[in-house]
Design an enzyme around this catalytic site. Structure first.
Site, PDB file in Angstrom:
ATOM      1  CD  GLN A 111       0.653  -0.099   0.224  1.00  0.00           C
ATOM      2  OE1 GLN A 111      -0.098   0.623   0.914  1.00  0.00           O
ATOM      3  NE2 GLN A 111       2.050   0.143   0.197  1.00  0.00           N
ATOM      4  CG  HIS A 112       2.303  -2.980   4.958  1.00  0.00           C
ATOM      5  ND1 HIS A 112       3.002  -2.254   4.635  1.00  0.00           N
ATOM      6  CD2 HIS A 112       0.890  -2.836   5.381  1.00  0.00           C
ATOM      7  CE1 HIS A 112       2.340  -0.939   4.668  1.00  0.00           C
ATOM      8  NE2 HIS A 112       0.875  -1.475   5.000  1.00  0.00           N
ATOM      9  CG  ASP A 118      -3.910  -1.727  -0.601  1.00  0.00           C
ATOM     10  OD1 ASP A 118      -3.234  -0.861  -0.268  1.00  0.00           O
ATOM     11  OD2 ASP A 118      -4.198  -2.680   0.075  1.00  0.00           O
TER      12      ASP A 118
END
Length: 486
Positions: free
Chosen positions: A79-80, A236
């Site tokens: 992520q991110h 995830d």
């Protein structure tokens, strides 16, 4: 047949699953992380693409008939990360990853520009999230920012390569700080705080929705009889939860991986930013989740093994299967800073209470207990928001240690369940989402829980001792804060 593709930080894993949800085959291609400056962490998106194609090629060579009959593909993503594209869809610079800490200053700038951020997004602005990264780009690489037409997360970029569509699911979008998490749509105010609009964002969908089809040339490359549909998919942790069947309110798990997660599924958006608890959309509709994160869980033991020059299995073999008392030494697992409850990227770890009599075994036990106390911090934050649980599944590489799981059970005061097949990770959850998107089957019918093979209960003779040790542990952070950091 269904494919799950996990876009991890250390590698791309592709998992092939049949109609009975059994693994047919898998292949992993490993990746490297670039760290050009202290605190920076980047990857070239082209490396994800090459690794994914190589992994599917390898599976196709081993299982040509099964790959040819794939009906759905799901993605699980780190992520991110910020993948910046120009108006032609060209990548402008390496992706800034989730564990990049350069945008510390921009976090406060974002919250100043968007005062309702925590209420709307459900999260504290942290350097790991996507929005502060864009503010950093705007300040330090203005020419790149000027050219940026689209911002995609890692798995959304891989989907774009494979389908030609820019689409993101709710769970992954929650980690950007641009999502109105309660209403499951992009926040105009959040985007404006970073100089962006919804025109710069991918379309949103639920993780179970159809979100594109594989390009014809790729279907031909892998001998697929038809173009498989893509699921909206998941970040995830949400993909891991789908794989564990943690889709109903109250479902909880503890992940003892490189980093650590204490997760609980909720049926409402319930922000609790005071303890740096994350509140995200789940990958299934009308469902959310909360989680506390410790940045160095199993990686704490890996660090101690590296420093001591002894393999992890040898260190653990020096300890009993069940502890009879807490270690006289305490360990603060802040090797990479800490997320929950402090949101502090500059704090660093420590051993406390060393003496001439301290043994290596006591230090090893202290490492295990320090991680367990960090999980207790997360549990306390979740309880403060009204999310309580009395039992949880335990997953991750560290869960294979009977001692470590028993320590965590006693520190948390809950029953933990070890699973028969809990190590597929995000790729398995992605494959489940692919099946739901392709077939329209009910989420509850597909996202069942794996078999529980062992229950680990708190040791009543240790709970009081660990409660006292935890209260001492709480004094460590303020003391270290006074001597740590820049």
């Amino acid at each position: 047949m269904f494919l799950g593709i996990d876009v991890g930080t250390s590698g791309i894993k592709v998992l092939l699953v049949d109609e009975t949800q059994k693994e047919v085959g898998s292949h992993t291609e490993f990746l490297k992380v670039s760290r050009p400056h202290s605190g920076w962490s980047e990857q070239n998106p082209a490396d994800w693409w090459n690794a994914a194609c190589t992994a599917i090629d390898a599976l196709q060579q081993k299982h040509p008939r099964q790959i040819g009959s794939v009906k759905g593909i799901g993605l699980s993503g780190q992520q991110h990360g910020a993948v910046l594209l120009d108006r032609h869809g060209k990548v402008l610079r390496p992706c800034i990853l989730w564990n990049d800490t350069r945008s510390e200053t921009e976090c406060s700038l974002f919250e100043t520009r968007f005062p309702q951020s925590r209420k709307i997004t459900g999260n504290i602005a942290m350097p790991g999230f996507t929005a502060p990264k864009l503010l950093w780009i705007a300040r330090h690489e203005p020419e790149i920012f000027r050219q940026t037409q689209h911002v995609l997360l890692p798995k959304a970029w891989l989907r774009y390569q494979m389908t030609g569509d820019m689409i993101e699911d709710m769970s992954d979008a929650s980690g950007t700080l641009w999502l109105d998490t309660g209403n499951r749509l992009w926040s105009d105010a959040a985007l404006a705080a970073t100089g962006l609009t919804t025109a710069n964002m991918p379309a949103l969908c639920e993780g179970t929705d159809i979100a594109g089809r594989l390009k014809q040339d790729l279907a031909d490359r892998w001998g697929m009889s038809e173009r498989p549909v893509f699921a909206g998919s998941a970040g995830d942790n949400a993909a891991g939860a789908v794989g564990l069947g943690a889709i109903k309110p109250g479902n909880a798990f503890v992940s003892l991986g490189t980093s650590g997660v204490v997760w609980i599924t909720t049926d409402v958006f319930r922000p609790e930013t005071g303890s740096a608890i994350h509140s995200f959309c789940h990958a299934v509709p009308e469902t959310w989740h909360q989680m506390g994160v410790t940045l160095s869980a199993a990686s704490s033991l890996a660090w101690w093994a590296k420093v001591s020059g002894v393999e992890e299995r040898v260190l653990l073999a020096e300890l009993p299967e069940v502890a009879d008392r807490p270690s006289p030494v305490m360990f603060a697992p802040y090797l990479s800073g800490e997320r929950t409850p402090y949101n502090d990227g500059t704090i660093r770890g420590a051993f406390i209470g060393l003496s001439q009599e301290t043994t290596r075994a006591q230090l090893t036990q202290a490492v295990l207990e320090g991680v367990a106390f960090s999980f207790r911090d997360a549990q306390e934050g979740l309880s403060a928001s009204g999310s309580h649980f009395r039992e949880a599944d335990v997953i991750g590489g560290g869960s294979r240690s009977p001692l470590w799981t028993s320590i965590i059970a006693s520190v948390l005061g809950i029953r933990l369940h070890r699973l028969a097949h809990g190590e597929h990770g995000g790729a398995f959850g992605a494959a489940r989402l692919a099946r739901i998107a392709a077939t329209g089957e009910a989420v509850e019918a597909i996202c069942t829980a794996p078999e529980r093979v062992a229950a680990i209960d708190p040791d009543p003779t240790l709970q009081d001792a660990y409660a006292q040790a935890y209260h001492r542990y709480l004094k460590i952070y303020p003391a270290l804060r006074g001597i740590s950091g820049p």
